[in-house]
Write a protein that holds these residues in place. Sequence first.
Motif, mmCIF file in Angstrom:
data_model
loop_
_atom_site.group_PDB
_atom_site.id
_atom_site.type_symbol
_atom_site.label_atom_id
_atom_site.label_comp_id
_atom_site.label_asym_id
_atom_site.label_seq_id
_atom_site.Cartn_x
_atom_site.Cartn_y
_atom_site.Cartn_z
ATOM 1 N N SER A 107 0.826 -1.195 0.000
ATOM 2 C CA SER A 107 0.000 0.000 0.000
ATOM 3 C C SER A 107 0.870 1.260 0.000
ATOM 4 O O SER A 107 1.844 1.345 0.734
ATOM 5 C CB SER A 107 -0.899 -0.007 1.240
ATOM 6 N N THR A 148 -1.400 3.126 -7.899
ATOM 7 C CA THR A 148 -2.517 3.893 -8.447
ATOM 8 C C THR A 148 -2.011 5.124 -9.188
ATOM 9 O O THR A 148 -2.494 5.456 -10.275
ATOM 10 C CB THR A 148 -3.482 4.304 -7.321
ATOM 11 N N THR A 149 -1.009 5.782 -8.616
ATOM 12 C CA THR A 149 -0.454 6.967 -9.273
ATOM 13 C C THR A 149 0.096 6.610 -10.652
ATOM 14 O O THR A 149 -0.112 7.348 -11.620
ATOM 15 C CB THR A 149 0.643 7.595 -8.391
HETATM 16 N N1 ATP Z 1 -3.414 13.511 -4.865
HETATM 17 C C1 ATP Z 1 -2.442 13.226 -3.980
HETATM 18 N N2 ATP Z 1 -1.961 14.186 -3.161
HETATM 19 C C2 ATP Z 1 -0.963 13.920 -2.294
HETATM 20 N N3 ATP Z 1 -0.386 12.716 -2.131
HETATM 21 C C3 ATP Z 1 -0.831 11.716 -2.890
HETATM 22 C C4 ATP Z 1 -1.877 11.907 -3.859
HETATM 23 N N4 ATP Z 1 -2.103 10.733 -4.473
HETATM 24 C C5 ATP Z 1 -1.253 9.844 -3.926
HETATM 25 N N5 ATP Z 1 -0.475 10.432 -2.977
HETATM 26 C C6 ATP Z 1 0.589 9.770 -2.202
HETATM 27 O O1 ATP Z 1 1.427 9.094 -3.097
HETATM 28 C C7 ATP Z 1 1.801 7.834 -2.586
HETATM 29 C C8 ATP Z 1 1.416 6.725 -3.538
HETATM 30 O O2 ATP Z 1 -0.006 6.662 -3.626
HETATM 31 P P1 ATP Z 1 -0.767 5.617 -4.513
HETATM 32 O O3 ATP Z 1 -2.213 5.913 -4.405
HETATM 33 O O4 ATP Z 1 -0.183 5.595 -5.872
HETATM 34 O O5 ATP Z 1 -0.452 4.246 -3.774
HETATM 35 P P2 ATP Z 1 -0.948 2.785 -4.094
HETATM 36 O O6 ATP Z 1 0.262 1.992 -4.420
HETATM 37 O O7 ATP Z 1 -2.016 2.798 -5.106
HETATM 38 O O8 ATP Z 1 -1.511 2.319 -2.684
HETATM 39 P P3 ATP Z 1 -2.793 1.427 -2.323
HETATM 40 O O9 ATP Z 1 -2.406 0.001 -2.526
HETATM 41 O O10 ATP Z 1 -3.019 1.741 -0.877
HETATM 42 O O11 ATP Z 1 -3.916 1.878 -3.193
HETATM 43 C C9 ATP Z 1 1.162 7.734 -1.225
HETATM 44 O O12 ATP Z 1 2.113 8.081 -0.262
HETATM 45 C C10 ATP Z 1 0.042 8.724 -1.275
HETATM 46 O O13 ATP Z 1 -0.225 9.249 0.009
#
Ligand code: ATP
Lengths: 389, 274
Positions: free
Chosen positions: A45, A50-51
């Motif tokens: 996580s 997602t980003t």
């Molecule tokens: N719009 C935003 N503004 C600020 N920080 C963000 C934003 N989107 C994501 N982050 C930060 O970027 C990092 C990566 O987020 P991301 O959503 O890509 O993780 P993920 O791998 O998809 O996690 P998960 O499995 O929990 O969905 C995290 O630390 C998150 O807090």
Amino acid sequence: MVEMINGAVDVEFQGVTKRFGDIRAVDNIDLEVSSGAFVSLLGPSGCGKTTSLRLIAGFEQPSAGDVRIGGASVVGVPPYKRPINMVFQNYSLFPHFTVADNIGFGLRQLKPRLSKSEITARVGEMLELVRLQGFEERRTWELSGGQQQRVALARALINRPTVLLLDEPLAALDRKLRQDMQIELQTLQRDVGITFVLVTHDQEEALSMSDTIYLMNEGRIIQMGGARDLYDEPINRYVADFVGKTNFFDGEVAEIKPNGAAIRLANGRVLYGRNPRGGVPLNRNAGGAIAVRPELIHIVKANGSACLTTDVQTTARVKNRIFLGEQTEYLVMAEGFGDILVLASKHAETVSGGFSPGDVVSIGWEDSSALALENTSKGDHSTAVPVPK
Amino acid sequence: MLLLPTTLWFLLLLVMPLVVIAVYSLGERAPAGGYQPALTLAQYANLLARLKAFTNTLTLAPLGTVICIVIAYPFAYYLAVKAGRGAKPFLLTLVIIPFWTSFLIRTYAWIYILGGQGIPRLLEMIGIEDYRLIYTPTAVLIGIVYGYLPLMVLPIYVSLEKLDKSLLEVSSDLGANPVRTFFQVTLPLSAPGLVTGSLLVFILLMGEYLIPALLGGGKVYFVGNALVDLFLQSRNWPFGSAVAITLVGIMLAAITLYLTLVGRDRGRQDVSVL
Ligand SMILES: Nc1ncnc2c1ncn2[C@@H]1O[C@H](COP(=O)(O)OP(=O)(O)OP(=O)(O)O)[C@@H](O)[C@H]1O
Ligand SMILES: [Mg+2]
């Protein structure tokens, strides 16, 4: 049906970084998704999965680097102009539309406009594809989780995107349904021939479904390869730990061998492991770990009729036993090694008769079953190299 | 069982006064003023005498409602969708602050602003002479929009706030440009707030009395002002009742028409009023 062009690249990241304030959600990533492939982004996580998807879809723009689709840079191109569709994490179905209107949404945006009958026909095809015939006029909130998931899938597929992005599409489903949907998704992907990029934090899901897996941590790609590569040839401790279960024996590198290394444990014992393919050879006098998968460890009754002939052997005491159906998992305590996880197959159990907590056993493994790994618990970017085939 | 007291209240509070008014409207004015029983439609035949009040109300109330929508929607949209965590509470407070003082006092303030010492004076400075604002329909309209804007903003804001923002991304992902996304997703999903706000403002405006009295200065008067005049000044209760019943009739017709139009527009989806 989209023609599969061999060797063509649908999505490419070149040194892509995405910053949110001080956070580097995605940190200098290179990525290549070839046409028709089923690719997974796997990681814990917050590692930036997602980003990364949102960068492909166009909801985010890179802070640095280049995002290319079909060979052309798409930096600055809004989502509605990209030949890419996405299945959102919570499905996000339109509550004011019926199932059919949800699925047909993409078609209704096309220019020149399609005729009503053409839209109805293509919505019908999609409903058939996701096996939801007869649900046309249903409201979305009248559907089960699995059905909603299929509507979201059909809605994203109807415009025949070059690439379909799926953000943890199965996370909200129960175990049985999830396994069914995994198979369905794989079949579907083969049928439609569209490139799939799947995001998941479930390593089993990634291993079972995709051709290529990008294992991520803290915004970086740690290792890229097929399921076998990641499982059998993890390039460092982080990968071995994340993908499947592994026993680690930490120590100092005692000797560098041509294809591996010997590591001296705290109890003075020296264990040998081979280098993973694509891994970086260990440094002498640095820390390292020997990693052995639980199913590669043999277990027999101590002083029994069967006796081990493996390279490494030790006695141990059974602490716990978990029956997993096709396999039995033992947690044993071995002097100088600590707790060790051993997986015994059904066959082995029948031969040995099984063990109970408190039993004294002999366990052992071949040196060739052990890997000598870098001790990085995090991924180091310098090691993010694809595994050579 | 619970239905009984509710029904009683409904009868007592809503239907009874209407029935009384309806009966009055068929009567005659007593010589000394007030009501004397009769059964005649004479009062209704006389309605044209107050035509101006009706035309004023029926132009300025809908116009005021529309202007409120036009100003409130973008504002509510900004508040719910675009405003950052810092700006949002501040802007919401700005919407609510006017409620802290009496409506009467705030409208009095407008008398000054629109009067000779206010905006016309400023216009004079840039060379526009003799611009009269107070006691014109424009003045009444300004007062209406000022007074009722928050009542329009809040319901729209609430419905936009509830809107799942990822639906906007889905729409964009599926090929809809921002304008199409607005008309296909944002607007239909915020329609309940829009309908609520419009009905609220429209209904209250149809009965408005204070704003035309103060900013219209007897020149721009509403049906509400005519009623006050008829009941309190000339004590012609039957005629006043006829005017009131006619207003209720027009209002019901307008609301029914509006809801039918909105309902058809939104297809099979239920229209939730209030
Ligand atoms: N719009 C935003 N503004 C600020 N920080 C963000 C934003 N989107 C994501 N982050 C930060 O970027 C990092 C990566 O987020 P991301 O959503 O890509 O993780 P993920 O791998 O998809 O996690 P998960 O499995 O929990 O969905 C995290 O630390 C998150 O807090
Ligand atoms: Mg995520």
